[in-house]
Design a protein around this motif. Structure first.
Motif, mmCIF file in Angstrom:
data_model
loop_
_atom_site.group_PDB
_atom_site.id
_atom_site.type_symbol
_atom_site.label_atom_id
_atom_site.label_comp_id
_atom_site.label_asym_id
_atom_site.label_seq_id
_atom_site.Cartn_x
_atom_site.Cartn_y
_atom_site.Cartn_z
ATOM 1 N N LYS A 22 4.354 15.622 -3.691
ATOM 2 C CA LYS A 22 3.331 14.508 -3.256
ATOM 3 C C LYS A 22 3.448 14.784 -1.724
ATOM 4 O O LYS A 22 1.983 14.645 -1.079
ATOM 5 C CB LYS A 22 4.284 13.302 -3.460
ATOM 6 N N PHE A 32 8.114 6.568 0.705
ATOM 7 C CA PHE A 32 6.954 8.155 1.173
ATOM 8 C C PHE A 32 6.749 7.998 2.895
ATOM 9 O O PHE A 32 6.777 9.166 3.182
ATOM 10 C CB PHE A 32 6.457 7.713 0.005
ATOM 11 N N GLU A 33 5.959 6.826 2.933
ATOM 12 C CA GLU A 33 5.506 6.925 4.607
ATOM 13 C C GLU A 33 6.464 7.581 5.438
ATOM 14 O O GLU A 33 6.253 7.981 6.667
ATOM 15 C CB GLU A 33 4.503 6.002 4.769
ATOM 16 N N LYS A 68 -5.205 4.780 2.647
ATOM 17 C CA LYS A 68 -6.098 5.902 2.074
ATOM 18 C C LYS A 68 -7.632 6.559 2.572
ATOM 19 O O LYS A 68 -7.570 7.639 3.042
ATOM 20 C CB LYS A 68 -7.119 5.909 0.709
ATOM 21 N N GLU A 122 7.274 10.945 5.279
ATOM 22 C CA GLU A 122 5.672 11.611 5.466
ATOM 23 C C GLU A 122 5.526 11.997 7.558
ATOM 24 O O GLU A 122 5.168 12.797 7.884
ATOM 25 C CB GLU A 122 4.553 10.961 5.175
ATOM 26 N N GLN A 182 0.692 -1.301 0.007
ATOM 27 C CA GLN A 182 0.278 -0.140 -0.220
ATOM 28 C C GLN A 182 1.238 1.265 -0.118
ATOM 29 O O GLN A 182 0.190 2.408 0.504
ATOM 30 C CB GLN A 182 -0.433 0.152 1.222
ATOM 31 N N SER A 183 2.274 0.893 -0.645
ATOM 32 C CA SER A 183 2.924 2.744 0.117
ATOM 33 C C SER A 183 2.943 3.050 -1.255
ATOM 34 O O SER A 183 3.359 2.366 -2.518
ATOM 35 C CB SER A 183 4.774 2.086 0.270
ATOM 36 N N SER A 184 3.360 3.975 -0.973
ATOM 37 C CA SER A 184 3.812 5.370 -2.579
ATOM 38 C C SER A 184 5.677 5.132 -2.572
ATOM 39 O O SER A 184 6.079 5.251 -3.370
ATOM 40 C CB SER A 184 3.789 6.302 -1.819
#
Ligand code: MG
Length: 381
Positions: free
Chosen positions: A171, A151-152, A274, A155, A16-18
């Motif tokens: 992003k 990404f996470e 999401k 983030e 589920q990661s970017s």
């Protein structure tokens, strides 16, 4: 390989990661977030946390928290909460370990001084700097700059961000513009930071004699645990008494956080990451009652510890050291080590003056307390 079997559907998983900014082949033994955690532990900036101030300047004593031990305590709390909520423990740990990488020497006083020095050059903010450390400043891989984290993880490191800065972050900045929530693992790291520092600052303040048990009993959280411990061990005093109180406070805060967050998750019923992002509010929260008690303790520390004369004296010294260094380097970039001097003119999206000032700020922010002191002595600080 790290077992993802226990993950809830709303936990961040590699699937589920970017992903990463630069493509890399996967590791057969570790998942991507374990690799992030390991990269952070091996980073130069992580090791330097050992000699950076939390509240007390590093040379004040060996028993006080430093940025490194603070980060480890944050990670301990974060991992427990993540595991109990079936979230991604390795990601939570990675964020917790990296969250203070951008801190200057001398704690918040150092950051305030550097921000003032940088006011005409885009300012300085330790949160953004932590991201800059993992994205740009660490040099460990031939194929890409920085640590190329998921990404996470990035983030989570970027806890706060102004809209102005968010617009420059692509992003990663979007959630601040769209008012979305970060993943639950990032939310855990954020609160674990506050639980860790409130409690270890009580411990350090008592150890230094700047706080007293009697004074802290003005706060509900502390006094309730004091009563409990005294009932069980009437003769207990000194550091054992402090420890028995503090461990009970941490336990209460963490259990409340877990229970209340689990109930928020049940109410909002996210099915994916999401859904978490678009939930409209945070889910990892203490109950209102516990939050009030935690805030009361925080306010007490602010008034009686962070504003204590001895701490303020250290802060004014920090201000002097950082300001002296900044002015000296900006006046003569020849004083910077060659790699920092080269970097001063490499970020072409900035004006020449801003590039120079940013290179100076990066160099100072990376210093340990004692290195900054040593450097400053060259300028009769
Ligand atoms: Mg912190």
């Amino acid at each position: 390989m790290y077992s993802q079997n226990y993950f809830a559907s709303y936990a961040v998983s590699t699937a589920q990661s970017s992903g990463r900014q630069f493509q890399e082949s996967s590791d057969t033994k570790r998942d991507s977030f374990q690799r992030d955690r390991d990269r952070i532990i091996h980073a130069n900036a992580f090791r330097r946390l050992m000699y950076k101030t939390q509240v007390f300047v590093n040379y004040e004593g060996d028993m006080y928290r430093t940025r490194l031990t603070h980060s480890l305590e944050v990670a301990q709390i974060g991992r427990s909460v993540a595991r109990n909520l079936n979230l991604n423990e390795a990601l939570t740990e990675a964020i917790c370990l990296a969250h203070d990488l951008g801190h200057t020497p001398f704690g918040h006083a150092g950051q305030d001084a550097l921000n003032t020095c940088m006011r005409d050059y885009g300012g300085f903010e330790h949160n953004l700097q932590s991201l800059r450390v993992v994205d740009v400043l660490e040099k460990r891989y031939a194929a890409f700059p920085g640590l190329n984290l998921m990404f996470e993880t990035r983030e989570g490191i970027l806890k706060h961000c102004s809209k102005r800065n968010a617009k420059t972050l692509g992003k990663l900045g979007e959630r601040f513009l769209k008012r979305e929530q970060p993943c639950l693992e990032a939310q855990i790291a954020d609160i674990s930071d506050a639980i860790a520092y409130n409690n270890h600052d009580v411990d350090d303040g008592l150890r230094a004699g700047l706080l007293t048990v009697q004074g802290l009993c003005e706060t509900e959280l502390f006094s309730a645990k004091f009563e409990l411990v005294k009932k069980q061990y009437p003769d207990l005093e000194g550091s054992l008494l402090h420890n028995e109180i503090i461990r009970r406070m941490i336990n209460d805060l963490v259990l409340d956080l877990q229970n209340n967050s689990a109930s928020n998750i049940r109410d909002l019923n996210p099915l994916s990451v999401k859904d978490v992002r678009q939930a409209g509010r945070k889910m990892i929260l203490m109950s209102e009652k516990m939050l009030d008690k935690h805030q009361e303790l925080k306010k007490y520390l602010f008034k009686n510890f962070y504003k204590h004369n001895k701490v303020l004296e250290m802060n004014s010294h920090a201000d002097k050291v950082v300001t002296t260094l900044f002015n000296a380097y900006l006046n003569d970039l020849g004083l910077l080590p060659p790699e920092h001097r080269q970097k001063a003119l490499s970020e072409t999206e900035l004006s020449v003056e801003d590039q120079k000032a940013r290179a100076v700020a990066d160099y100072i922010a990376g210093m340990t307390d004692r290195f900054a002191e040593q450097e400053c002595s060259n300028f009769r600080c």
